[in-house]
Write an enzyme that holds these catalytic residues in place. Structure first.
Site, PDB file in Angstrom:
ATOM      1  N   HIS A  82      90.358 158.222  49.933  1.00 24.87           N
ATOM      2  CA  HIS A  82      91.008 157.820  48.946  1.00 24.87           C
ATOM      3  C   HIS A  82      90.380 156.662  48.294  1.00 24.87           C
ATOM      4  CE1 HIS A  82      94.462 156.698  46.485  1.00 24.87           C
ATOM      5  NE2 HIS A  82      94.175 155.509  46.678  1.00 24.87           N
ATOM      6  N   ASP A 161     107.457 155.356  46.573  1.00 23.25           N
ATOM      7  CA  ASP A 161     105.999 154.954  45.947  1.00 23.25           C
ATOM      8  C   ASP A 161     106.119 155.514  44.602  1.00 23.25           C
ATOM      9  OD1 ASP A 161     103.522 154.094  45.997  1.00 23.25           O
ATOM     10  OD2 ASP A 161     103.167 156.166  45.694  1.00 23.25           O
ATOM     11  N   ARG A 168     105.143 149.001  38.832  1.00 19.31           N
ATOM     12  CA  ARG A 168     104.149 148.097  39.037  1.00 19.31           C
ATOM     13  C   ARG A 168     103.196 148.340  37.848  1.00 19.31           C
ATOM     14  NH1 ARG A 168     101.319 150.154  43.647  1.00 19.31           N
ATOM     15  NH2 ARG A 168      99.846 148.748  43.384  1.00 19.31           N
ATOM     16  N   SER A 183     101.312 151.345  48.971  1.00 22.79           N
ATOM     17  CA  SER A 183     101.358 152.822  48.172  1.00 22.79           C
ATOM     18  C   SER A 183     100.400 153.708  48.669  1.00 22.79           C
ATOM     19  CB  SER A 183     101.150 152.281  46.907  1.00 22.79           C
ATOM     20  OG  SER A 183     101.025 153.175  45.834  1.00 22.79           O
ATOM     21  N   LYS A 187     101.608 157.348  50.914  1.00 27.25           N
ATOM     22  CA  LYS A 187     100.850 158.779  50.590  1.00 27.25           C
ATOM     23  C   LYS A 187     100.087 159.405  51.263  1.00 27.25           C
ATOM     24  CE  LYS A 187      99.745 157.755  46.188  1.00 27.25           C
ATOM     25  NZ  LYS A 187     100.072 156.253  45.997  1.00 27.25           N
TER      26      LYS A 187
END
Length: 435
Positions: A82, A161, A168, A183, A187
């Site tokens: 990620h 999320d 946000r 967050s 995920k």
């Protein structure tokens, strides 16, 4: 228990209990606590922070707010990567087939562009016919067949999320380290990966502008993820300049295929191979990053990752022939060029300014409901470190419409920074962080 009391406690810098965080998150998902109160809590977190224990609780509760991917019955190992967001960052598209060629399954749940940063799903959507909305059965089937699958977050996967992320983005609380940590990890754990590699970016084109803040986020991700039973490695990488030679949705898919054919830009390939190498280590296929990188380079030379990339397009409904036919030509007719204003050297092309110009061009979006253009974008003919003569071509620019082009061009000209002497090469990977 009242939401206002929880907000006031956090505003005062107090550590919230599991019950308080659970009350707030559960009530928000159920529609019982309104946006404005959760916005106030998020701003209090932005200024007061959260303890490691609070961050772990928030991550766990967000994870449990919905369903998770069941990958049982599929042989692993399952390792994902990620990125915290950048400009021209298409490493996911390149490394997934590389590690899949080495026997590692990559269950990848990605997001869309917001603000100046690109989104993997928007890039994949630019491939004719490609579907990025997969149900769990499809996701499992494609993952087992191709070694990787690409999907978006559904309303049933970590709904807390999905709601909080959108909030946000419009309340100025994106850069909060604990909120980013919760967050991302909620995920990533929900998608079923056993281990994770994080590309934590710092610099003008990243949410974390300096290396120290980037390292804080990397450490938070590693520590929280480890506490949740996952094996984690984070790399702190430079995002002061766009990554690779293309920025734009179809353009970046096109460049990804170039990379899989051995024609990738040096900066893009360096970051991609170092991330992939750590995935190979976490997947148990290499003893260290050096061996992992050699295995990735050998896989690339074999051509197998390219074949898997094209096979995945077919698996997810895409038209490979049409995609290949469009290669090199799928561009908006609204275009312009940025040429060097003086002779000397380019010191850099500012990623932040390029990213915001990309929103005007149609590459990104300001609101979640905004549409993006598959054909808008930028090709960089020269980047930081290149010598130039006045009039040399620096960028080719394509826009969704004339108004967007007019808004973007001044920003792009301003993004080009000149120097009289050659600037030293950027250090792309600053640090590796593990538990």
């Amino acid at each position: 228990m009242r939401a206002v009391d929880i907000i006031m406690n956090k505003r005062a810098g107090k550590e919230l209990s599991r019950e308080e965080i659970g009350f707030l998150i559960g009530g928000y998902v159920a529609g019982e606590i309104p946006d404005y109160q959760v916005s106030a809590w998020a701003m209090a977190v932005f200024f007061q922070g959260m303890s490691p224990a609070e961050t772990a609780v928030l991550t766990e509760l967000m994870l449990k707010s919905g369903n998770t991917m069941d990958l049982s019955g599929i042989s692993g190992p399952f390792v994902d990567k990620h990125s915290t967001g950048g400009v021209g960052d298409k490493t996911s598209l390149i490394l997934a087939p590389i590690v899949a060629a080495l026997g590692i399954k990559d269950p990848m749940m990605s997001g869309r562009a917001l603000g100046h940063t690109g989104g993997t799903l928007d890039k994949l959507d630019a491939i004719p016919g490609y579907r990025t909305s997969l149900d769990i059965a499809e996701f499992r089937r494609i993952l087992a067949k191709d070694g990787f699958a690409m999907t978006g977050q559904t309303k049933d996967i970590v709904p807390a999320d999905r709601l909080l992320y959108a909030l946000r983005d419009v309340t100025g609380t994106v850069e909060s380290v604990p909120l980013i940590t919760a967050s991302i990890l909620s995920k990533k754990v929900a998608e079923g990966a056993d281990a994770l590699v994080f590309d934590v970016k710092f610099g003008s084109g990243a949410f974390m502008k300096d290396a120290a803040d980037g390292e804080k986020l990397a450490r938070s991700l590693v520590d929280t993820g480890t506490a949740m039973g996952k094996r984690i490695i984070a790399l702190l990488t430079d995002m002061n300049e766009p990554l690779g030679n293309m920025m734009g949705n179809f353009l970046e898919v096109e460049e990804s295929l170039d990379c899989l054919e051995g024609k990738g830009a040096a900066d893009l390939m360096e970051v991609t191979l170092e991330l992939a190498a750590r995935m190979v280590v976490l997947g148990g296929k290499a003893k260290d990053a050096a061996e992992g990188r050699r295995l990735c380079e050998d896989a690339l030379a074999s051509g197998k990752p390219r074949d898997l990339f094209l096979a995945n397009i077919v698996s997810q409904g895409g038209d490979v022939k049409k995609f290949l036919d469009l290669r090199g030509t799928y561009r908006s007719p609204v275009s312009a060029e940025i040429r060097a204003e003086k002779s000397g050297f380019l010191s850099r092309i500012d990623a932040w300014k390029v990213g915001h110009a990309g929103v005007d061009l149609g590459v990104g979006r300001n609101r979640t409901e905004d549409a993006v253009s598959p054909t808008a974008g930028i090709q960089f003919h020269r980047k930081g470190g290149h010598s130039i003569a006045a009039g040399d071509l620096i960028m080719s620019v394509w826009a969704r419409d004339e108004a967007g082009l007019a808004a973007a061009l001044p920003q792009l000209r301003d993004a080009v920074e000149y120097a009289e002497t050659e600037t030293p090469a950027r250090r792309l990977i600053l640090k590796e962080i593990q538990s």
